[in-house]
Scaffold this motif. Structure first.
Motif, short mmCIF file in Angstrom:
data_model
loop_
_atom_site.label_atom_id
_atom_site.label_comp_id
_atom_site.label_asym_id
_atom_site.label_seq_id
_atom_site.Cartn_x
_atom_site.Cartn_y
_atom_site.Cartn_z
N LEU A 5 36.29 21.47 21.01
CA LEU A 5 37.61 22.05 21.25
C LEU A 5 37.52 23.56 21.43
N GLY A 6 36.64 24.22 20.70
CA GLY A 6 36.45 25.65 20.86
C GLY A 6 35.94 26.00 22.24
N GLN A 7 35.00 25.22 22.75
CA GLN A 7 34.48 25.45 24.10
C GLN A 7 35.56 25.21 25.15
N VAL A 8 36.36 24.16 24.95
CA VAL A 8 37.44 23.88 25.89
C VAL A 8 38.42 25.04 25.91
N TYR A 9 38.77 25.54 24.72
CA TYR A 9 39.73 26.64 24.65
C TYR A 9 39.20 27.90 25.33
N LEU A 10 37.93 28.20 25.13
CA LEU A 10 37.36 29.41 25.71
C LEU A 10 37.17 29.33 27.22
N HIS A 11 36.92 28.14 27.75
CA HIS A 11 36.53 28.02 29.15
C HIS A 11 37.55 27.34 30.04
N THR A 12 38.71 27.02 29.55
CA THR A 12 39.69 26.33 30.38
C THR A 12 40.79 27.29 30.76
N TRP A 13 40.71 27.82 31.98
CA TRP A 13 41.75 28.71 32.49
C TRP A 13 42.81 27.90 33.20
#
Length: 135
Positions: A5-13
């Motif tokens: 979820l952290g990766q999704v939050y950081l990389h999903t524009w």
């Protein structure tokens, strides 16, 4: 799940391009009232704000029905088609080839050329349950 979820939050524009079942993972984690991880709850709150109440469900490749996120190990559509979930991304593995953890019997999908670099990086990791390599 917090790492994904952290990766999704950081990389999903642009949230339409996410292929991780983010809404399903968030709902699954929040459905347990005994889950006391404050950092995860704050992250989920930020993801919900970022997604702006939009849902982007996964679909069964056989019948095109929605694959609800009710279990972290498998996905079952309303027609009964069952797919194992990737232990690294929590996506339904709807292909014939995948990598397997020999200790925990979990699976991970192979990266595809269309995947963004951050998803490819997640898919290179070891089993999240036991840290053993996936073969």
């Amino acid at each position: 799940m917090k790492r994904v979820l952290g990766q999704v939050y950081l990389h999903t524009w642009i949230t339409e391009n996410t292929s991780i079942p983010t809404r399903g993972v968030c709902d699954f984690l929040m459905s347990d009232p005994t889950y006391e991880d404050r950092a995860a709850r704050v992250l989920i709150g930020h993801i919900f704000k970022k997604m702006n109440k939009q849902t982007f469900p996964e679909y069964c490749s056989l019948c095109k029905e929605v694959l609800p996120f009710t279990d972290r190990r498998q996905a079952v559509c309303c027609n009964g088609h069952m797919w194992l979930r990737c232990v690294l991304t929590y996506q339904a593995c709807q292909t014939l080839s995948y990598r397997r953890c020999l200790l925990q019997d979990s699976i991970a999908r192979h990266p595809v050329p269309d995947d963004p670099d951050w998803i490819k990086q997640i898919l290179q990791g070891p089993c999240t349950f036991c840290d053993s390599p996936l073969f």
